[in-house]
Every structure is written in C-alpha cells, then in structure tokens.
Design a protein around this motif. Sequence first.
Motif, mmCIF file in Angstrom:
data_model
loop_
_atom_site.group_PDB
_atom_site.id
_atom_site.type_symbol
_atom_site.label_atom_id
_atom_site.label_comp_id
_atom_site.label_asym_id
_atom_site.label_seq_id
_atom_site.Cartn_x
_atom_site.Cartn_y
_atom_site.Cartn_z
ATOM 1 N N PRO A 39 0.813 -1.219 0.000
ATOM 2 C CA PRO A 39 0.000 0.000 0.000
ATOM 3 C C PRO A 39 0.847 1.270 0.000
ATOM 4 O O PRO A 39 0.310 2.366 -0.062
ATOM 5 N N PHE A 40 2.187 1.111 0.045
ATOM 6 C CA PHE A 40 3.069 2.277 0.139
ATOM 7 C C PHE A 40 3.860 2.550 -1.132
ATOM 8 O O PHE A 40 4.576 3.537 -1.213
ATOM 9 N N LEU A 239 -7.878 12.906 -1.187
ATOM 10 C CA LEU A 239 -8.813 13.046 -2.300
ATOM 11 C C LEU A 239 -10.016 13.856 -1.836
ATOM 12 O O LEU A 239 -10.620 13.546 -0.802
ATOM 13 N N PHE A 240 -10.352 14.882 -2.598
ATOM 14 C CA PHE A 240 -11.504 15.710 -2.266
ATOM 15 C C PHE A 240 -12.801 14.914 -2.423
ATOM 16 O O PHE A 240 -13.007 14.236 -3.430
ATOM 17 N N ALA A 241 -13.670 15.002 -1.419
ATOM 18 C CA ALA A 241 -15.011 14.383 -1.395
ATOM 19 C C ALA A 241 -14.992 12.875 -1.204
ATOM 20 O O ALA A 241 -16.034 12.232 -1.317
ATOM 21 N N GLU A 284 0.293 7.944 -4.180
ATOM 22 C CA GLU A 284 -0.367 7.823 -2.874
ATOM 23 C C GLU A 284 -1.890 7.882 -3.028
ATOM 24 O O GLU A 284 -2.624 7.136 -2.372
ATOM 25 N N GLN A 285 -2.365 8.769 -3.900
ATOM 26 C CA GLN A 285 -3.810 8.868 -4.127
ATOM 27 C C GLN A 285 -4.344 7.623 -4.826
ATOM 28 O O GLN A 285 -5.464 7.180 -4.549
ATOM 29 N N VAL A 286 -3.549 7.062 -5.726
ATOM 30 C CA VAL A 286 -3.942 5.816 -6.400
ATOM 31 C C VAL A 286 -4.115 4.703 -5.375
ATOM 32 O O VAL A 286 -5.085 3.935 -5.420
ATOM 33 N N LYS A 312 -1.210 9.821 -17.855
ATOM 34 C CA LYS A 312 -0.397 9.661 -16.656
ATOM 35 C C LYS A 312 -1.133 8.802 -15.626
ATOM 36 O O LYS A 312 -0.535 7.932 -14.978
ATOM 37 N N ALA A 313 -2.451 9.059 -15.483
ATOM 38 C CA ALA A 313 -3.243 8.289 -14.516
ATOM 39 C C ALA A 313 -3.286 6.816 -14.896
ATOM 40 O O ALA A 313 -3.159 5.934 -14.035
#
Length: 577
Positions: A39-40, A239-241, A284-286, A312-313
């Motif tokens: 997870p890191f 992450l927003f929301a 990290e967000q992924v 990129k995503a």
Amino acid sequence: MPISDSFINELKLKTDIEDVISTYVTLKRRGRTFVGLCPFHNEKTPSFTVYPETQSFYCFGCGAGGDAIGFVKKVENLDYVDAVKTLAGRAGLQMPEEGFDDSLAKQRKTILAINREAARFFHSYMMSEEGRTGLNYFLNRGLSRNTITKFGLGYAPDSWDSLLKHLKEKGFRVSDMEAAGLVKRGQKSYYDIFRNRVMTPIIDVRGNVIAFGGRVLDDSKPKYINTSDTMVYKKTNELFALNLAKDSGRDTLILCEGYMDVIAMHQAGFTNAVAGCGTALTSEQVRLISRYASEVILAYDADEAGQKAVNKAINLFSNTDIKVRIPLLKGGKDPDEIIKKHGKEKFAAMLEGASNEVEFAILGCRNKYNINTTQGKIDFLNQCIKILSGVSPIEQDLYLSRLSEELGVDKESIKLQLKNYSGRKAYRERRRNQNREVSDSMSRNFKESRDFDASTRKIKAEDRMLGLLLHHKKLYKYTTDFDSNMLTEGFHQKIYNLVIERIRSNLDIDLIHFSDLLSDSEMGRLSGVIARAAESTSPESEFKDCMQIIEEEYGKEQIKGTDFNSLSDDEFRKMFN
C-alpha cells in the motif's frame, strides 16, 4: 513519558496484524506468511509480506516495515499516539488517562479544531449580507443551497485579518493558526492567507476539516490557493469528497480534475465522484483509491492537458489491480459544463460507454496510423502487441480476434508475434528486477560501509546477529562479554542496546515495543532484518559466528586507524596477539 509497557502488551494481545492490514490490503497466504500488493508503493507483483509469528510486516520492494502501530501510522498519516488510540479503539481498550507524552496528538487536535472553526466562519460569512458576493458565485454556477451546505462552501472576507481576529476570540493561539496554514507572518504582523476568495473545505474520511481551497472571483492571480502541507494535511495523500464518495454504495469512483466538477456531479446524483487536492494525481492517491474501489472512471477535462493527465493516470493505475475506464466526453470542456448543457442523463450515458484502458490505448494508436496501407497496418499492430502484452490471456484472445477481423491479418500470426514479444519482455523484466535488487543491496551496503568506515561483511553479520537475537531471546546468554562499541555506530548500536536493555529488564522484545523509539526508516530496516533472519537451522552457531566476524572486522578497523609509529614494542605485539 511513553505509553506504559503493560498497556502496549495488552494492545499486542488484542491486535492481530493480519486483521489490521487486511482491511487495507488483500492478503494471500504463502506458507507461514501472507503477501499482498504494497500500500506504500505501486507494484504488480506482491512484495509486501506480513509475518504473523513476529506480528510484523516488511515490503521487499520499497523497504517499508514495522508492526501494527507503524502500519496504521503510515497508512493513515497519524502520529504514534493517535495510531495507538486507533488500534486501542479497534480492540475495545480504554487508553490510559495519563503518563505518556501526547503533545503531538494534542497539537493535531488543535489544528483540526481551528480548521473546523475556520470552515464555520467562511460559511457563516458567505450566508450573511456582507458575503453575498460569494453566495451569488456558487448560485450562478448552478449549485443549490442544499449542495452549498452539504459541502460546507464559504467565502473569505476581503480583509487582512478577519479570520485571525475571529479565531483569537475563540481562544486559539496565532502560532497554531500558522501551523494550520491559515495565517502568515508579515513584516509587522500576521495576516490571513485566504482573502476575498470562495472557499472549499477539504474533509478527510474521518470527517475532519484538514485544508481549504480558495478561488478568486475575478481575473487576479493566483487564481487558486490551497492550504500548504501541515501536520494534518499532505495534499499528495488526500482526495476531495472521498468522505462522501466512500458511502455512495458503489465499488467505482469517478476521478475528476477539479472541486467544482465533483460538487456538480454529486448534485446531479453521481455521488461517487472525487478529485485530487490541488495537484496532479499521485501514487499515494492511487493507493488510497484502491482501498475504496475496484474500478475508477477517469472523467478528466477534454482539453489537451486533461488528456495528458489521463495517460499519466493510466500509467499509475497500471501497477495496481484496479480496473480503469475512460469516457469520451463531448459537448463541454469538463463534466460540470457537460451536465449543465446536456443534462445528467447524457453524461451518465458517456460514463456507461467508457472504454477500458486497453481500448483507449488501441484507439489512440489507431488515430496515429493509416491502417489502409500495409506499413500502417504493420506499425499499428506492433503498437497493439506492446499494449496487449500486459493483459490477461482471455483479453488477449478477444482483442486478437477483433484485430484479425478488422485488419484482415491471420490471428495465429499476430498471436505468435505477441508470444515472442511477451517472452522477450518478461526476460528483460526479470533481469531488470534482479539487477535492481543486487544494485540496491550493494548501494545500501556500500553507503553504510563508506559512512561508518565498516566492511560489508561486518554490516551483514550485524544484521544477522540482531535478527537472530530478536527471534531467539535465549541467545542473550552469549552477549555477556560482548562489547557493543564494536558494532557499527548508528542503527546497529542503537538497536542492540535497546534490545539488550529490555532483556536485562525482563521486558518483551516484540517489534511493537520499539514503535515509539525508532523512526519509520529504522522500523522498516529492523523489520527487514527480522524477516531475513526468520529461517535458521542453527541459530546459536550462527549467532556465535556473527559475533566472531564482528570482532574480527572491528580489529581490522582498529589496526587501520592506528598510528604504529607511536606504539611501543609491547603494545604492537599485544595488538596483533
């Protein structure tokens, strides 16, 4: 004072590291251990290992490691005390009322309280007559009052110190306001960072206001200001929301570029929409997304920058097992505009018809080549083969059938070329991984040898000795005449002295007892040492051998650093004896 040993022991008995980690990582049993995707850091092949026997974890890919407390600290971005509190709550334990230093936890709590009060201030001001300009901005963007309230939107006054004065009246210190990223020190005094801007609070999954995004109402620069990283907020990790999207009841998240896109989508019923926090998508967000969804839809803007962000995503998600779909957005520059112009039904149809990352990549290749020509077909197929080499055999077969039919090329010929390419690619990947592992190990040992003027042989012996001692407490009996000053300064001396001190005091030497004493990097390294020492057919013999090697190498170090001209004949003979 640290949290008492007795409480940590009770927490250890009621905490199973496998259970803790399995809420974040999908684990599979492998013999006496469990493995999963780390997870890191991003990876496709599991290198993250959980050791139930030692209640520890270690990633052979990135070097992260530790105990259950260290895992929660790292994955939830908490300090030590808050991580203990989280595990205690999970185990149904009441934290001791006093006797430990929770100053960092208290400061985090203060910053969160300041953020919460600031969010109330911005919202209240906007709903007043003086803040009508901010309210009109959101209403003109098509947001309802219910949506405005749901997201806690607000407006910062066109004043240098309105928030500062308000927070002072509430009893907060200016130093804490600065730590929260809300005020800044000028030449003469402090002033508000957010002024004359519509405000969007950023709320974490636990419901805490952790940061703000502010947008100007005119063409002044900078257009957007976001809270800088603080003790409670790191923009690359949030992450927003997500606090709302995680309760949408869906296993899919829609990833957008901006806050307004997300808010508009929630208002239209797409309550699983999220966005990054003022930065390009991060690994990290992924990893955060992977904890809440098995599929992500990339609803990025239709412009060139948005499409670059999509590519990129896709690359970031390719190292995970998350399914990716990309919709073809038409009729507007972003989701907010499309929903306003064409309605939520048409936007929903675009999402429904979203292609997966393989189809998206093949479509991109098709647009580059003229497949009406022989050379165009060859170039197009070569690119498709590279794309298909990374998907499952079933997917390969389906796409090969489609390409064969579309281009009029024998399927078996394409399949043979794909097999050859995949074989070469797998070989290169194995060699690259092997070379990297050897290189990383050599670099690590060389750096430590250079930094502390110690041989690689000595460092390996020290690692092994510490690992064996932590696995077999009874080996302590062989250390009575061992001088810890012979160990390499830094990590090895520190760990050895901590372990010996605890054994002498008749205390446990489980990894959990070192969480508050070691840094994250030290815990990671110690976990690796423990993991590599797990298998030993003759721990006593190995332990003695390691001690002998350390003594030999220490002797060489002493000889190396000796001025022989200053020694007497007796001292010279004594040294070599």
